[in-house]
Design a protein around this motif. Sequence first.
Motif, PDB file in Angstrom:
ATOM      1  N   HIS A   1       0.835  -1.201   0.000  1.00  0.00           N
ATOM      2  CA  HIS A   1       0.000   0.000   0.000  1.00  0.00           C
ATOM      3  C   HIS A   1       0.877   1.261   0.000  1.00  0.00           C
ATOM      4  O   HIS A   1       0.632   2.195  -0.779  1.00  0.00           O
ATOM      5  N   SER A   2       1.895   1.281   0.834  1.00  0.00           N
ATOM      6  CA  SER A   2       2.792   2.442   0.888  1.00  0.00           C
ATOM      7  C   SER A   2       3.433   2.708  -0.461  1.00  0.00           C
ATOM      8  O   SER A   2       3.506   3.857  -0.913  1.00  0.00           O
ATOM      9  N   LEU A   3       3.895   1.659  -1.100  1.00  0.00           N
ATOM     10  CA  LEU A   3       4.543   1.804  -2.403  1.00  0.00           C
ATOM     11  C   LEU A   3       3.560   2.207  -3.491  1.00  0.00           C
ATOM     12  O   LEU A   3       3.883   3.008  -4.373  1.00  0.00           O
ATOM     13  N   LYS A   4       2.349   1.670  -3.444  1.00  0.00           N
ATOM     14  CA  LYS A   4       1.342   2.061  -4.428  1.00  0.00           C
ATOM     15  C   LYS A   4       1.035   3.553  -4.317  1.00  0.00           C
ATOM     16  O   LYS A   4       0.960   4.262  -5.325  1.00  0.00           O
ATOM     17  N   VAL A   5       0.851   4.028  -3.102  1.00  0.00           N
ATOM     18  CA  VAL A   5       0.585   5.456  -2.893  1.00  0.00           C
ATOM     19  C   VAL A   5       1.770   6.276  -3.384  1.00  0.00           C
ATOM     20  O   VAL A   5       1.608   7.257  -4.122  1.00  0.00           O
ATOM     21  N   PHE A   6       2.960   5.886  -2.998  1.00  0.00           N
ATOM     22  CA  PHE A   6       4.181   6.588  -3.389  1.00  0.00           C
ATOM     23  C   PHE A   6       4.246   6.712  -4.909  1.00  0.00           C
ATOM     24  O   PHE A   6       4.479   7.799  -5.448  1.00  0.00           O
ATOM     25  N   ASN A   7       3.998   5.611  -5.604  1.00  0.00           N
ATOM     26  CA  ASN A   7       4.112   5.599  -7.062  1.00  0.00           C
ATOM     27  C   ASN A   7       3.022   6.413  -7.750  1.00  0.00           C
ATOM     28  O   ASN A   7       3.296   7.159  -8.685  1.00  0.00           O
ATOM     29  N   VAL A   8       1.793   6.297  -7.289  1.00  0.00           N
ATOM     30  CA  VAL A   8       0.699   7.066  -7.891  1.00  0.00           C
ATOM     31  C   VAL A   8       0.941   8.560  -7.685  1.00  0.00           C
ATOM     32  O   VAL A   8       0.791   9.363  -8.613  1.00  0.00           O
ATOM     33  N   VAL A   9       1.345   8.933  -6.487  1.00  0.00           N
ATOM     34  CA  VAL A   9       1.586  10.346  -6.186  1.00  0.00           C
ATOM     35  C   VAL A   9       2.729  10.892  -7.049  1.00  0.00           C
ATOM     36  O   VAL A   9       2.626  11.990  -7.606  1.00  0.00           O
ATOM     37  N   CYS A  10       3.805  10.134  -7.179  1.00  0.00           N
ATOM     38  CA  CYS A  10       4.930  10.568  -8.023  1.00  0.00           C
ATOM     39  C   CYS A  10       4.497  10.760  -9.469  1.00  0.00           C
ATOM     40  O   CYS A  10       4.878  11.745 -10.117  1.00  0.00           O
ATOM     41  N   GLU A  11       3.685   9.840  -9.983  1.00  0.00           N
ATOM     42  CA  GLU A  11       3.201   9.942 -11.364  1.00  0.00           C
ATOM     43  C   GLU A  11       2.340  11.183 -11.568  1.00  0.00           C
ATOM     44  O   GLU A  11       2.522  11.924 -12.530  1.00  0.00           O
ATOM     45  N   VAL A  12       1.407  11.410 -10.644  1.00  0.00           N
ATOM     46  CA  VAL A  12       0.512  12.564 -10.764  1.00  0.00           C
ATOM     47  C   VAL A  12       1.310  13.865 -10.663  1.00  0.00           C
ATOM     48  O   VAL A  12       1.087  14.804 -11.427  1.00  0.00           O
ATOM     49  N   LEU A  13       2.245  13.913  -9.744  1.00  0.00           N
ATOM     50  CA  LEU A  13       3.088  15.100  -9.576  1.00  0.00           C
ATOM     51  C   LEU A  13       3.864  15.379 -10.863  1.00  0.00           C
ATOM     52  O   LEU A  13       3.916  16.522 -11.333  1.00  0.00           O
ATOM     53  N   ALA A  14       4.443  14.339 -11.456  1.00  0.00           N
ATOM     54  CA  ALA A  14       5.235  14.500 -12.677  1.00  0.00           C
ATOM     55  C   ALA A  14       4.378  14.940 -13.862  1.00  0.00           C
ATOM     56  O   ALA A  14       4.861  15.649 -14.748  1.00  0.00           O
ATOM     57  N   GLU A  15       3.115  14.531 -13.880  1.00  0.00           N
ATOM     58  CA  GLU A  15       2.229  14.859 -14.996  1.00  0.00           C
ATOM     59  C   GLU A  15       1.494  16.178 -14.808  1.00  0.00           C
ATOM     60  O   GLU A  15       0.801  16.638 -15.713  1.00  0.00           O
ATOM     61  N   SER A  16       1.635  16.801 -13.649  1.00  0.00           N
ATOM     62  CA  SER A  16       0.898  18.035 -13.373  1.00  0.00           C
ATOM     63  C   SER A  16       1.452  19.200 -14.181  1.00  0.00           C
ATOM     64  O   SER A  16       2.595  19.181 -14.631  1.00  0.00           O
ATOM     65  N   ASN A  17       0.626  20.214 -14.336  1.00  0.00           N
ATOM     66  CA  ASN A  17       1.025  21.450 -15.009  1.00  0.00           C
ATOM     67  C   ASN A  17       1.203  22.513 -13.922  1.00  0.00           C
ATOM     68  O   ASN A  17       0.214  22.985 -13.360  1.00  0.00           O
ATOM     69  N   PRO A  18       2.444  22.876 -13.618  1.00  0.00           N
ATOM     70  CA  PRO A  18       2.692  23.837 -12.538  1.00  0.00           C
ATOM     71  C   PRO A  18       1.927  25.153 -12.682  1.00  0.00           C
ATOM     72  O   PRO A  18       1.580  25.772 -11.672  1.00  0.00           O
ATOM     73  N   SER A  19       1.605  25.563 -13.898  1.00  0.00           N
ATOM     74  CA  SER A  19       0.860  26.815 -14.072  1.00  0.00           C
ATOM     75  C   SER A  19      -0.600  26.682 -13.613  1.00  0.00           C
ATOM     76  O   SER A  19      -1.277  27.693 -13.410  1.00  0.00           O
ATOM     77  N   ASP A  20      -1.079  25.458 -13.421  1.00  0.00           N
ATOM     78  CA  ASP A  20      -2.443  25.230 -12.928  1.00  0.00           C
ATOM     79  C   ASP A  20      -2.511  25.181 -11.399  1.00  0.00           C
ATOM     80  O   ASP A  20      -3.594  25.069 -10.829  1.00  0.00           O
TER      81      ASP A  20
END
Length: 159
Positions: free
Chosen positions: A41-60
């Motif tokens: 569970h810890s690793l799944k959360v870590f990985n999903v959060v990292c992916e979403v962070l990397a795909e985010s648009n900082p201007s938003d």
Amino acid sequence: MTNRSLQKLQSLLLEIESNIINKNIKDSSISKATVGWQLDHSLKVFNVVCEVLAESNPSDYSSKLNTKRWLIFTLGTFPRGRAKAPQKVVSKNINISEKELHQRLERAKTGLNIIKTLEPHAFFKHHVFGNLSKKQTMRFLEIHTNHHLKIVREILCSH
């Protein structure tokens, strides 16, 4: 990202790695789940959060005061048994293999290396805490991972 938060997250990932061999240990008086489930569970959360962070648009990115976030981030801990995790990061498999855990761990290490390079306003939208900047996201990952590792430590101390 500060060196301290990076070092703390790397240290927590190393602790996860060192506990993979204990994946089948369980103590129902502490948690219904095994050590392996906690790690997964810890690793799944870590990985999903990292992916979403990397795909985010900082201007938003936009930030609003969030008292729950402020309280949890100040205390540095989650109350046990109070939150409900999104189904995407809840493992239904109680027999998680060492191979799966090692694969998720390697993905987490890669994710950490990627987010080191992201802009400060890269963000993750949390269902309770709202938009978390890169720095806040690192704090969330630290608190969340440590929360599950505390459970793991308690389970292992009871054996």
